[in-house]
Design a protein around this motif. Sequence first.
Motif, PDB file in Angstrom:
ATOM      1  N   VAL A 176       0.813  -1.222   0.000  1.00  0.00           N
ATOM      2  CA  VAL A 176       0.000   0.000   0.000  1.00  0.00           C
ATOM      3  C   VAL A 176       0.846   1.270   0.000  1.00  0.00           C
ATOM      4  O   VAL A 176       0.444   2.284  -0.583  1.00  0.00           O
ATOM      5  CB  VAL A 176      -0.987   0.010   1.196  1.00  0.00           C
ATOM      6  N   ILE A 177       2.013   1.254   0.627  1.00  0.00           N
ATOM      7  CA  ILE A 177       2.865   2.448   0.629  1.00  0.00           C
ATOM      8  C   ILE A 177       3.482   2.656  -0.748  1.00  0.00           C
ATOM      9  O   ILE A 177       3.485   3.769  -1.293  1.00  0.00           O
ATOM     10  CB  ILE A 177       3.951   2.363   1.711  1.00  0.00           C
ATOM     11  N   GLU A 178       4.004   1.594  -1.331  1.00  0.00           N
ATOM     12  CA  GLU A 178       4.560   1.698  -2.676  1.00  0.00           C
ATOM     13  C   GLU A 178       3.494   2.142  -3.673  1.00  0.00           C
ATOM     14  O   GLU A 178       3.743   2.996  -4.535  1.00  0.00           O
ATOM     15  CB  GLU A 178       5.147   0.352  -3.111  1.00  0.00           C
ATOM     16  N   GLN A 179       2.298   1.594  -3.555  1.00  0.00           N
ATOM     17  CA  GLN A 179       1.202   1.995  -4.429  1.00  0.00           C
ATOM     18  C   GLN A 179       0.921   3.485  -4.287  1.00  0.00           C
ATOM     19  O   GLN A 179       0.728   4.200  -5.282  1.00  0.00           O
ATOM     20  CB  GLN A 179      -0.057   1.201  -4.085  1.00  0.00           C
ATOM     21  N   GLY A 180       0.888   3.956  -3.047  1.00  0.00           N
ATOM     22  CA  GLY A 180       0.602   5.362  -2.804  1.00  0.00           C
ATOM     23  C   GLY A 180       1.655   6.277  -3.395  1.00  0.00           C
ATOM     24  O   GLY A 180       1.335   7.306  -4.002  1.00  0.00           O
ATOM     25  N   VAL A 181       2.930   5.909  -3.240  1.00  0.00           N
ATOM     26  CA  VAL A 181       4.019   6.753  -3.745  1.00  0.00           C
ATOM     27  C   VAL A 181       4.006   6.765  -5.273  1.00  0.00           C
ATOM     28  O   VAL A 181       4.183   7.819  -5.904  1.00  0.00           O
ATOM     29  CB  VAL A 181       5.378   6.278  -3.198  1.00  0.00           C
ATOM     30  N   ASN A 182       3.815   5.611  -5.897  1.00  0.00           N
ATOM     31  CA  ASN A 182       3.777   5.563  -7.362  1.00  0.00           C
ATOM     32  C   ASN A 182       2.577   6.334  -7.912  1.00  0.00           C
ATOM     33  O   ASN A 182       2.692   7.031  -8.932  1.00  0.00           O
ATOM     34  CB  ASN A 182       3.743   4.118  -7.844  1.00  0.00           C
ATOM     35  N   TYR A 183       1.427   6.205  -7.232  1.00  0.00           N
ATOM     36  CA  TYR A 183       0.263   6.994  -7.641  1.00  0.00           C
ATOM     37  C   TYR A 183       0.554   8.483  -7.495  1.00  0.00           C
ATOM     38  O   TYR A 183       0.234   9.282  -8.384  1.00  0.00           O
ATOM     39  CB  TYR A 183      -0.953   6.630  -6.792  1.00  0.00           C
ATOM     40  N   LEU A 184       1.170   8.850  -6.386  1.00  0.00           N
ATOM     41  CA  LEU A 184       1.476  10.253  -6.121  1.00  0.00           C
ATOM     42  C   LEU A 184       2.370  10.831  -7.218  1.00  0.00           C
ATOM     43  O   LEU A 184       2.116  11.933  -7.721  1.00  0.00           O
ATOM     44  CB  LEU A 184       2.160  10.366  -4.754  1.00  0.00           C
ATOM     45  N   GLU A 185       3.415  10.107  -7.590  1.00  0.00           N
ATOM     46  CA  GLU A 185       4.316  10.605  -8.630  1.00  0.00           C
ATOM     47  C   GLU A 185       3.570  10.793  -9.954  1.00  0.00           C
ATOM     48  O   GLU A 185       3.709  11.829 -10.618  1.00  0.00           O
ATOM     49  CB  GLU A 185       5.486   9.656  -8.829  1.00  0.00           C
ATOM     50  N   ALA A 186       2.758   9.807 -10.333  1.00  0.00           N
ATOM     51  CA  ALA A 186       2.014   9.905 -11.589  1.00  0.00           C
ATOM     52  C   ALA A 186       1.015  11.058 -11.543  1.00  0.00           C
ATOM     53  O   ALA A 186       0.849  11.794 -12.530  1.00  0.00           O
ATOM     54  CB  ALA A 186       1.292   8.584 -11.872  1.00  0.00           C
ATOM     55  N   ALA A 187       0.348  11.241 -10.400  1.00  0.00           N
ATOM     56  CA  ALA A 187      -0.654  12.299 -10.273  1.00  0.00           C
ATOM     57  C   ALA A 187      -0.009  13.683 -10.293  1.00  0.00           C
ATOM     58  O   ALA A 187      -0.572  14.631 -10.853  1.00  0.00           O
ATOM     59  CB  ALA A 187      -1.460  12.105  -8.993  1.00  0.00           C
ATOM     60  N   LEU A 188       1.169  13.820  -9.684  1.00  0.00           N
ATOM     61  CA  LEU A 188       1.873  15.109  -9.714  1.00  0.00           C
ATOM     62  C   LEU A 188       2.278  15.469 -11.147  1.00  0.00           C
ATOM     63  O   LEU A 188       2.148  16.622 -11.567  1.00  0.00           O
ATOM     64  CB  LEU A 188       3.100  15.063  -8.808  1.00  0.00           C
ATOM     65  N   ARG A 189       2.745  14.488 -11.890  1.00  0.00           N
ATOM     66  CA  ARG A 189       3.107  14.739 -13.285  1.00  0.00           C
ATOM     67  C   ARG A 189       1.870  15.101 -14.103  1.00  0.00           C
ATOM     68  O   ARG A 189       1.925  15.964 -14.984  1.00  0.00           O
ATOM     69  CB  ARG A 189       3.819  13.524 -13.885  1.00  0.00           C
ATOM     70  N   TRP A 190       0.770  14.450 -13.816  1.00  0.00           N
ATOM     71  CA  TRP A 190      -0.492  14.772 -14.497  1.00  0.00           C
ATOM     72  C   TRP A 190      -0.914  16.207 -14.175  1.00  0.00           C
ATOM     73  O   TRP A 190      -1.308  16.958 -15.072  1.00  0.00           O
ATOM     74  CB  TRP A 190      -1.576  13.797 -14.052  1.00  0.00           C
ATOM     75  N   ALA A 191      -0.836  16.583 -12.900  1.00  0.00           N
ATOM     76  CA  ALA A 191      -1.266  17.921 -12.482  1.00  0.00           C
ATOM     77  C   ALA A 191      -0.435  19.002 -13.147  1.00  0.00           C
ATOM     78  O   ALA A 191      -0.949  20.065 -13.519  1.00  0.00           O
ATOM     79  CB  ALA A 191      -1.189  18.052 -10.963  1.00  0.00           C
ATOM     80  N   CYS A 192       0.867  18.747 -13.291  1.00  0.00           N
ATOM     81  CA  CYS A 192       1.784  19.751 -13.844  1.00  0.00           C
ATOM     82  C   CYS A 192       2.001  19.587 -15.343  1.00  0.00           C
ATOM     83  O   CYS A 192       2.700  20.402 -15.966  1.00  0.00           O
ATOM     84  CB  CYS A 192       3.129  19.678 -13.132  1.00  0.00           C
ATOM     85  N   GLU A 193       1.440  18.511 -15.902  1.00  0.00           N
ATOM     86  CA  GLU A 193       1.656  18.187 -17.316  1.00  0.00           C
ATOM     87  C   GLU A 193       3.149  18.129 -17.633  1.00  0.00           C
ATOM     88  O   GLU A 193       3.626  18.642 -18.648  1.00  0.00           O
ATOM     89  CB  GLU A 193       0.927  19.185 -18.232  1.00  0.00           C
ATOM     90  N   GLY A 194       3.856  17.464 -16.737  1.00  0.00           N
ATOM     91  CA  GLY A 194       5.307  17.332 -16.867  1.00  0.00           C
ATOM     92  C   GLY A 194       5.924  17.207 -15.489  1.00  0.00           C
ATOM     93  O   GLY A 194       5.251  16.832 -14.520  1.00  0.00           O
ATOM     94  N   ASP A 195       7.188  17.516 -15.367  1.00  0.00           N
ATOM     95  CA  ASP A 195       7.860  17.412 -14.075  1.00  0.00           C
ATOM     96  C   ASP A 195       7.279  18.405 -13.075  1.00  0.00           C
ATOM     97  O   ASP A 195       7.115  19.591 -13.389  1.00  0.00           O
ATOM     98  CB  ASP A 195       9.356  17.678 -14.234  1.00  0.00           C
ATOM     99  N   PRO A 196       6.993  17.958 -11.841  1.00  0.00           N
ATOM    100  CA  PRO A 196       6.532  18.885 -10.800  1.00  0.00           C
ATOM    101  C   PRO A 196       7.687  19.735 -10.301  1.00  0.00           C
ATOM    102  O   PRO A 196       8.855  19.467 -10.620  1.00  0.00           O
ATOM    103  CB  PRO A 196       6.014  17.946  -9.705  1.00  0.00           C
ATOM    104  N   PRO A 197       7.417  20.772  -9.503  1.00  0.00           N
ATOM    105  CA  PRO A 197       8.495  21.597  -8.937  1.00  0.00           C
ATOM    106  C   PRO A 197       9.510  20.767  -8.155  1.00  0.00           C
ATOM    107  O   PRO A 197       9.201  19.686  -7.657  1.00  0.00           O
ATOM    108  CB  PRO A 197       7.739  22.578  -8.033  1.00  0.00           C
ATOM    109  N   GLU A 198      10.690  21.314  -8.001  1.00  0.00           N
ATOM    110  CA  GLU A 198      11.805  20.589  -7.402  1.00  0.00           C
ATOM    111  C   GLU A 198      11.490  20.051  -6.005  1.00  0.00           C
ATOM    112  O   GLU A 198      11.880  18.933  -5.653  1.00  0.00           O
ATOM    113  CB  GLU A 198      13.032  21.517  -7.361  1.00  0.00           C
ATOM    114  N   THR A 199      10.776  20.827  -5.198  1.00  0.00           N
ATOM    115  CA  THR A 199      10.436  20.366  -3.843  1.00  0.00           C
ATOM    116  C   THR A 199       9.662  19.060  -3.885  1.00  0.00           C
ATOM    117  O   THR A 199       9.886  18.155  -3.066  1.00  0.00           O
ATOM    118  CB  THR A 199       9.609  21.440  -3.103  1.00  0.00           C
TER     119      THR A 199
END
Length: 348
Positions: A176-199
């Motif tokens: 569940v933690i790995e799933q959450g982190v992988n989802y988070l990374e994909a969702a951040l890229r979706w939100a920003c339509e590319g790489d999210p901010p450095e932070t």
Amino acid sequence: MSTTRIPPEHLGTALEQPVRDHLSLTGKARVLDLTRTERGFATETYLFDVEDESGRTPLVMRRPPDMSLFPDYDLLRQVLVMRRLADTALPVPTVSWLERGDNPLGSPYFVMNRLAGKAPSDFPSYHTAGNYFEATPGQRARMWWGCVETIAEVNQLDWRALRLDFLAYPQHGAGVIEQGVNYLEAALRWACEGDPPETYRRAIAHLRDNLYEPDQPCLCWGDARMSNILYDNDFQVSGVLDWEIAHLGAPESDLGWLLFLDWACSEYEGHAPLPGTPTRAETIAYYEKRTGHEVHNLEYQEIFSAALLSIPLLRMTHRVQLPPEMDITGFCTARIEQLVGRGGRAGE
């Protein structure tokens, strides 16, 4: 059947026939006093009354916003969660019906009953306005512990028996933690339509470098905060709201979300929590005693929470093209930088 999304000023009229049909009311039934609440932004929420010969019935209608703020937003998900929690002790709204196809409102929506009670203020924060602000220190403590008690109760439910296994993300990993982190990374890229901010790239790297798996994955409320609790006149919990981001995760997840957002609306704003608000250490101790679970990786979960909450904020920033001085993700960024900088320790 309309395919055009009905604007707010016409929703009351458009709702009248579906209300009559689904609630078996006569043609004399009317939708009155429909108003949009200021709470939340991932879902549009409207309060209204239905009046017929038997009197008035208070209801709530929810629909997606014009611009999706999460990549996997689905009304069915939150409706199923509430329906499967209906037989538990949690006071959740009862969904009357869900409409996902073509309909007179021009968008998916669902209608549920309106629970009695009042929620602490969202904007401005409950530390500066609303019923929590106006309460005595003793009443505030009662409200806080009611929220923590709710979180503990949610986390201890048998999600398998409740058939909530659909809240997992097996396509994103094994645990569940790995799933959450992988989802988070994909969702951040979706939100920003590319790489999210450095932070946020640093946050993802930190979460990946410190992956762990809880001994007992649990049901997580997701948006676990004071402002999603309704309280009665005795400051007892009378309703538990907003299940859009319910998921399976670690027991610390909801506690981390609560503490992160309380920090955001007190310390981050430049003032201490109101008198009567239990401390972080007291909150952790109470949760541990209530659940029998020793809290670990709490700051890890706060980092995750701050990054997750940033998804809709980054989406709005990117799509609306807000000017740089309007940094609506500031509190998320600040908490991530604060915690990643010191290693994201477990809660003290």
